[in-house]
Scaffold this motif. Structure first.
Motif, mmCIF file in Angstrom:
data_model
loop_
_atom_site.group_PDB
_atom_site.id
_atom_site.type_symbol
_atom_site.label_atom_id
_atom_site.label_comp_id
_atom_site.label_asym_id
_atom_site.label_seq_id
_atom_site.Cartn_x
_atom_site.Cartn_y
_atom_site.Cartn_z
ATOM 1 N N UNK A 33 0.790 -1.365 0.030
ATOM 2 C CA UNK A 33 0.022 0.031 -0.017
ATOM 3 C C UNK A 33 0.753 1.182 0.013
ATOM 4 N N UNK A 34 2.251 1.156 0.626
ATOM 5 C CA UNK A 34 2.817 2.414 0.745
ATOM 6 C C UNK A 34 3.631 2.806 -0.646
ATOM 7 N N UNK A 35 3.905 1.842 -1.500
ATOM 8 C CA UNK A 35 4.438 2.233 -2.632
ATOM 9 C C UNK A 35 3.974 1.746 -3.795
ATOM 10 N N UNK A 36 3.050 1.100 -3.719
ATOM 11 C CA UNK A 36 2.283 0.374 -4.921
ATOM 12 C C UNK A 36 2.898 -0.719 -5.714
ATOM 13 N N UNK A 37 3.948 -1.486 -4.856
ATOM 14 C CA UNK A 37 4.594 -2.481 -5.527
ATOM 15 C C UNK A 37 3.712 -3.818 -5.037
ATOM 16 N N UNK A 38 2.813 -4.123 -5.520
ATOM 17 C CA UNK A 38 1.903 -5.382 -5.388
ATOM 18 C C UNK A 38 2.417 -6.649 -6.077
ATOM 19 N N UNK A 39 2.103 -7.714 -5.839
ATOM 20 C CA UNK A 39 2.637 -8.794 -6.482
ATOM 21 C C UNK A 39 1.809 -8.932 -7.869
ATOM 22 N N UNK A 40 2.034 -9.283 -9.043
ATOM 23 C CA UNK A 40 1.375 -9.125 -10.253
ATOM 24 C C UNK A 40 0.115 -10.194 -10.363
ATOM 25 N N UNK A 41 0.114 -10.928 -9.337
ATOM 26 C CA UNK A 41 -0.824 -11.914 -9.532
ATOM 27 C C UNK A 41 -1.863 -11.433 -8.413
ATOM 28 N N UNK A 42 -1.846 -10.500 -7.599
ATOM 29 C CA UNK A 42 -2.658 -10.201 -6.661
ATOM 30 C C UNK A 42 -3.179 -8.950 -6.983
ATOM 31 N N UNK A 43 -4.468 -8.612 -7.183
ATOM 32 C CA UNK A 43 -5.338 -7.463 -7.555
ATOM 33 C C UNK A 43 -6.229 -7.334 -6.209
ATOM 34 N N UNK A 44 -6.197 -6.194 -5.778
ATOM 35 C CA UNK A 44 -7.131 -5.723 -4.620
ATOM 36 C C UNK A 44 -8.338 -5.030 -5.113
ATOM 37 N N UNK A 45 -9.360 -5.316 -4.492
ATOM 38 C CA UNK A 45 -10.444 -4.361 -5.150
ATOM 39 C C UNK A 45 -10.522 -3.082 -4.317
ATOM 40 N N UNK A 46 -11.199 -2.192 -4.596
ATOM 41 C CA UNK A 46 -11.030 -0.927 -3.816
ATOM 42 C C UNK A 46 -11.047 -0.787 -2.484
ATOM 43 N N UNK A 47 -12.626 -1.666 -1.780
ATOM 44 C CA UNK A 47 -12.844 -1.647 -0.730
ATOM 45 C C UNK A 47 -11.738 -2.574 0.114
ATOM 46 N N UNK A 48 -10.820 -3.394 -0.545
ATOM 47 C CA UNK A 48 -9.837 -4.364 0.115
ATOM 48 C C UNK A 48 -8.599 -3.362 0.301
ATOM 49 N N UNK A 49 -8.429 -2.382 -0.606
ATOM 50 C CA UNK A 49 -7.382 -1.681 -0.692
ATOM 51 C C UNK A 49 -7.385 -0.675 0.459
ATOM 52 N N UNK A 50 -8.648 -0.109 0.496
ATOM 53 C CA UNK A 50 -9.058 1.052 1.759
ATOM 54 C C UNK A 50 -8.920 0.389 3.119
ATOM 55 N N UNK A 51 -9.224 -1.001 3.267
ATOM 56 C CA UNK A 51 -9.013 -1.749 4.473
ATOM 57 C C UNK A 51 -7.466 -1.897 4.786
ATOM 58 N N UNK A 52 -6.781 -2.395 3.932
ATOM 59 C CA UNK A 52 -5.261 -2.424 4.010
ATOM 60 C C UNK A 52 -4.580 -1.160 4.454
ATOM 61 N N UNK A 53 -5.234 0.111 3.691
ATOM 62 C CA UNK A 53 -4.465 1.039 4.290
ATOM 63 C C UNK A 53 -4.841 1.716 5.635
ATOM 64 N N UNK A 54 -6.074 1.220 5.984
ATOM 65 C CA UNK A 54 -6.498 1.636 7.484
ATOM 66 C C UNK A 54 -5.663 0.754 8.356
ATOM 67 N N UNK A 55 -5.349 -0.455 8.102
ATOM 68 C CA UNK A 55 -4.473 -1.316 9.197
ATOM 69 C C UNK A 55 -2.967 -0.734 9.071
ATOM 70 N N UNK A 56 -2.407 -0.437 7.923
ATOM 71 C CA UNK A 56 -1.250 0.053 7.943
ATOM 72 C C UNK A 56 -1.108 1.633 8.848
ATOM 73 N N UNK A 57 -2.018 2.441 8.336
ATOM 74 C CA UNK A 57 -2.140 3.772 8.891
ATOM 75 C C UNK A 57 -2.207 3.449 10.635
#
Length: 91
Positions: A33-57
């Motif tokens: 979430x910080x630098x946008x370096x995700x695995x090429x095989x993993x695609x997060x939906x927008x709600x999943x991305x928001x949840x991950x960002x909240x966890x990291x914050x």
């Protein structure tokens, strides 16, 4: 024989202690979430991305520098705006 038994007991205690310390969760940076370096095989939906960002914050300054936290909060704000715009009714 006595030295051998003491050595075996010491090694078994040490091995047990190593496993106990290995079981402790370590808070680490998730660079996805910080630098946008995700695995090429993993695609997060927008709600999943928001949840991950909240966890990291939520990890706060124990894990991230103030600049990194600002970047995460900015990305969260952008994703929330995108989510709101997608939920707007069309004309």
């Amino acid at each position: 024989m006595k030295k051998l038994m003491v050595t075996v007991c010491a090694v078994s205690v040490f091995c047990g202690a190593v496993q106990a310390f290995a079981a402790l969760p370590a808070e680490r940076k998730n660079i996805g979430p910080l630098y946008g370096k995700n695995c090429p095989k993993v695609v997060d939906s927008l709600p999943e991305r928001i949840a991950k960002l909240k966890i990291e914050i939520a990890k706060g300054d124990k894990v991230y520098s103030p600049d990194e936290l600002k970047l995460l909060e900015r990305k969260l704000k952008e994703d929330n705006q995108t989510m709101r715009s997608l939920h707007k009714p069309g004309k």
